[in-house]
Design a protein around this motif. Structure first.
Motif, PDB file in Angstrom:
ATOM      1  N   ALA A 278       0.860  -1.179   0.000  1.00 45.33           N
ATOM      2  CA  ALA A 278       0.000   0.000   0.000  1.00 45.33           C
ATOM      3  C   ALA A 278       0.898   1.230   0.000  1.00 45.33           C
ATOM      4  O   ALA A 278       2.047   1.179   0.444  1.00 45.33           O
ATOM      5  CB  ALA A 278      -0.906   0.008   1.227  1.00 45.33           C
ATOM      6  N   MET A 279       0.391   2.328  -0.501  1.00 45.01           N
ATOM      7  CA  MET A 279       1.202   3.539  -0.511  1.00 45.01           C
ATOM      8  C   MET A 279       0.339   4.777  -0.409  1.00 45.01           C
ATOM      9  O   MET A 279      -0.818   4.792  -0.822  1.00 45.01           O
ATOM     10  CB  MET A 279       2.068   3.594  -1.769  1.00 45.01           C
ATOM     11  CG  MET A 279       1.308   3.806  -3.055  1.00 45.01           C
ATOM     12  SD  MET A 279       2.404   3.770  -4.482  1.00 45.01           S
ATOM     13  CE  MET A 279       2.687   2.004  -4.680  1.00 45.01           C
ATOM     14  N   ALA A 280       0.919   5.782   0.197  1.00 50.55           N
ATOM     15  CA  ALA A 280       0.298   7.098   0.271  1.00 50.55           C
ATOM     16  C   ALA A 280       1.415   8.112   0.111  1.00 50.55           C
ATOM     17  O   ALA A 280       2.292   8.197   0.960  1.00 50.55           O
ATOM     18  CB  ALA A 280      -0.429   7.282   1.599  1.00 50.55           C
ATOM     19  N   GLY A 281       1.397   8.830  -1.003  1.00 49.26           N
ATOM     20  CA  GLY A 281       2.492   9.748  -1.280  1.00 49.26           C
ATOM     21  C   GLY A 281       3.786   8.975  -1.456  1.00 49.26           C
ATOM     22  O   GLY A 281       3.857   8.050  -2.254  1.00 49.26           O
ATOM     23  N   GLN A 282       4.821   9.323  -0.676  1.00 47.39           N
ATOM     24  CA  GLN A 282       6.103   8.642  -0.771  1.00 47.39           C
ATOM     25  C   GLN A 282       6.216   7.495   0.232  1.00 47.39           C
ATOM     26  O   GLN A 282       7.253   6.855   0.320  1.00 47.39           O
ATOM     27  CB  GLN A 282       7.242   9.647  -0.518  1.00 47.39           C
ATOM     28  CG  GLN A 282       7.305  10.751  -1.553  1.00 47.39           C
ATOM     29  CD  GLN A 282       7.615  10.205  -2.948  1.00 47.39           C
ATOM     30  OE1 GLN A 282       8.554   9.468  -3.136  1.00 47.39           O
ATOM     31  NE2 GLN A 282       6.777  10.562  -3.926  1.00 47.39           N
ATOM     32  N   THR A 283       5.176   7.241   0.997  1.00 47.55           N
ATOM     33  CA  THR A 283       5.246   6.242   2.063  1.00 47.55           C
ATOM     34  C   THR A 283       4.655   4.921   1.583  1.00 47.55           C
ATOM     35  O   THR A 283       3.559   4.894   1.020  1.00 47.55           O
ATOM     36  CB  THR A 283       4.473   6.731   3.298  1.00 47.55           C
ATOM     37  OG1 THR A 283       4.989   7.993   3.687  1.00 47.55           O
ATOM     38  CG2 THR A 283       4.603   5.749   4.447  1.00 47.55           C
ATOM     39  N   HIS A 284       5.388   3.841   1.789  1.00 49.38           N
ATOM     40  CA  HIS A 284       4.906   2.509   1.473  1.00 49.38           C
ATOM     41  C   HIS A 284       4.777   1.709   2.755  1.00 49.38           C
ATOM     42  O   HIS A 284       5.535   1.900   3.689  1.00 49.38           O
ATOM     43  CB  HIS A 284       5.892   1.767   0.554  1.00 49.38           C
ATOM     44  CG  HIS A 284       5.994   2.363  -0.804  1.00 49.38           C
ATOM     45  ND1 HIS A 284       6.655   3.541  -1.040  1.00 49.38           N
ATOM     46  CD2 HIS A 284       5.522   1.949  -2.001  1.00 49.38           C
ATOM     47  CE1 HIS A 284       6.578   3.822  -2.333  1.00 49.38           C
ATOM     48  NE2 HIS A 284       5.900   2.877  -2.932  1.00 49.38           N
ATOM     49  N   TRP A 285       3.859   0.780   2.731  1.00 47.01           N
ATOM     50  CA  TRP A 285       3.802  -0.189   3.817  1.00 47.01           C
ATOM     51  C   TRP A 285       3.247  -1.503   3.284  1.00 47.01           C
ATOM     52  O   TRP A 285       2.514  -1.515   2.302  1.00 47.01           O
ATOM     53  CB  TRP A 285       3.010   0.322   5.020  1.00 47.01           C
ATOM     54  CG  TRP A 285       1.566   0.635   4.792  1.00 47.01           C
ATOM     55  CD1 TRP A 285       0.517  -0.194   5.049  1.00 47.01           C
ATOM     56  CD2 TRP A 285       1.001   1.859   4.287  1.00 47.01           C
ATOM     57  NE1 TRP A 285      -0.660   0.444   4.732  1.00 47.01           N
ATOM     58  CE2 TRP A 285      -0.388   1.694   4.276  1.00 47.01           C
ATOM     59  CE3 TRP A 285       1.540   3.067   3.837  1.00 47.01           C
ATOM     60  CZ2 TRP A 285      -1.254   2.705   3.823  1.00 47.01           C
ATOM     61  CZ3 TRP A 285       0.690   4.071   3.386  1.00 47.01           C
ATOM     62  CH2 TRP A 285      -0.693   3.878   3.388  1.00 47.01           C
ATOM     63  N   THR A 286       3.644  -2.575   3.932  1.00 40.17           N
ATOM     64  CA  THR A 286       3.206  -3.910   3.514  1.00 40.17           C
ATOM     65  C   THR A 286       1.935  -4.272   4.252  1.00 40.17           C
ATOM     66  O   THR A 286       1.751  -3.937   5.417  1.00 40.17           O
ATOM     67  CB  THR A 286       4.285  -4.964   3.798  1.00 40.17           C
ATOM     68  OG1 THR A 286       4.705  -4.855   5.162  1.00 40.17           O
ATOM     69  CG2 THR A 286       5.502  -4.769   2.915  1.00 40.17           C
ATOM     70  N   ILE A 287       1.063  -4.986   3.545  1.00 42.45           N
ATOM     71  CA  ILE A 287      -0.246  -5.360   4.098  1.00 42.45           C
ATOM     72  C   ILE A 287      -0.540  -6.830   3.833  1.00 42.45           C
ATOM     73  O   ILE A 287       0.070  -7.455   2.957  1.00 42.45           O
ATOM     74  CB  ILE A 287      -1.383  -4.500   3.497  1.00 42.45           C
ATOM     75  CG1 ILE A 287      -1.445  -4.663   1.979  1.00 42.45           C
ATOM     76  CG2 ILE A 287      -1.218  -3.034   3.892  1.00 42.45           C
ATOM     77  CD1 ILE A 287      -2.663  -4.020   1.330  1.00 42.45           C
ATOM     78  N   LEU A 288      -1.482  -7.359   4.583  1.00 40.39           N
ATOM     79  CA  LEU A 288      -1.988  -8.717   4.364  1.00 40.39           C
ATOM     80  C   LEU A 288      -3.073  -8.674   3.293  1.00 40.39           C
ATOM     81  O   LEU A 288      -3.952  -7.818   3.319  1.00 40.39           O
ATOM     82  CB  LEU A 288      -2.579  -9.282   5.652  1.00 40.39           C
ATOM     83  CG  LEU A 288      -1.628  -9.419   6.849  1.00 40.39           C
ATOM     84  CD1 LEU A 288      -2.411  -9.844   8.079  1.00 40.39           C
ATOM     85  CD2 LEU A 288      -0.510 -10.390   6.556  1.00 40.39           C
ATOM     86  N   VAL A 289      -2.992  -9.612   2.331  1.00 41.89           N
ATOM     87  CA  VAL A 289      -3.997  -9.701   1.284  1.00 41.89           C
ATOM     88  C   VAL A 289      -4.616 -11.087   1.332  1.00 41.89           C
ATOM     89  O   VAL A 289      -3.905 -12.097   1.369  1.00 41.89           O
ATOM     90  CB  VAL A 289      -3.365  -9.457  -0.102  1.00 41.89           C
ATOM     91  CG1 VAL A 289      -4.414  -9.620  -1.200  1.00 41.89           C
ATOM     92  CG2 VAL A 289      -2.738  -8.070  -0.159  1.00 41.89           C
TER      93      VAL A 289
END
Ligand SMILES: [Zn+2]
Length: 128
Positions: free
Chosen positions: A109-120
């Motif tokens: 997932a991302m918002a602007g320059q920030t990424h993070w990992t998520i469960l799918v």
């Protein structure tokens, strides 16, 4: 004596006719899985395997262990494993704590320059 026997037979007849009621023996984990769908694992673009340190990228299968203390509203992701290091069960669980072992794919997932990992598409493997 009263006519309670006749009354009881009426009640049991009506409880048999309830096709819209959810079965108490149905899958108990679907509600739990929705709690983990899209849940953040780590910040950044990869999540490290707790056991071998391999960095898991988007689309990789993973196994995660999560816990929730009885006074908390949501689960916390405790550890993440790659498919090769995934434990087969929860093993030792913590008293007063809900533990969950689940399989999922790693999403990004991302918002602007920030990424993070998520469960799918998480699937519950074990609870304890
Ligand atoms: Zn690993």
């Amino acid at each position: 004596m009263t006519d309670s026997h006749a009354w009881l037979s009426v009640v049991s007849d009506s409880t048999l006719e309830s096709p819209d009621q959810p079965s108490p023996t149905g899958p108990p984990d679907h509600h739990l899985e929705t709690q983990f769908d899209g849940k953040q694992i780590t910040t950044g673009e990869t999540a490290p395997c707790h056991h071998c340190g391999d960095h898991l990228h988007e689309g990789r299968p993973l196994t995660a262990r999560a816990y929730r203390h009885s006074d908390e509203p949501a689960y916390t992701i405790a550890t993440v494993y790659c498919a090769g290091c995934a434990p087969v069960g929860l093993g030792k669980t913590t008293r007063g704590c809900d533990d969950v072992l689940l399989e999922a794919d790693l999403g990004l997932a991302m918002a602007g320059q920030t990424h993070w990992t998520i469960l799918v598409e998480p699937t519950i493997v074990a609870t304890g």
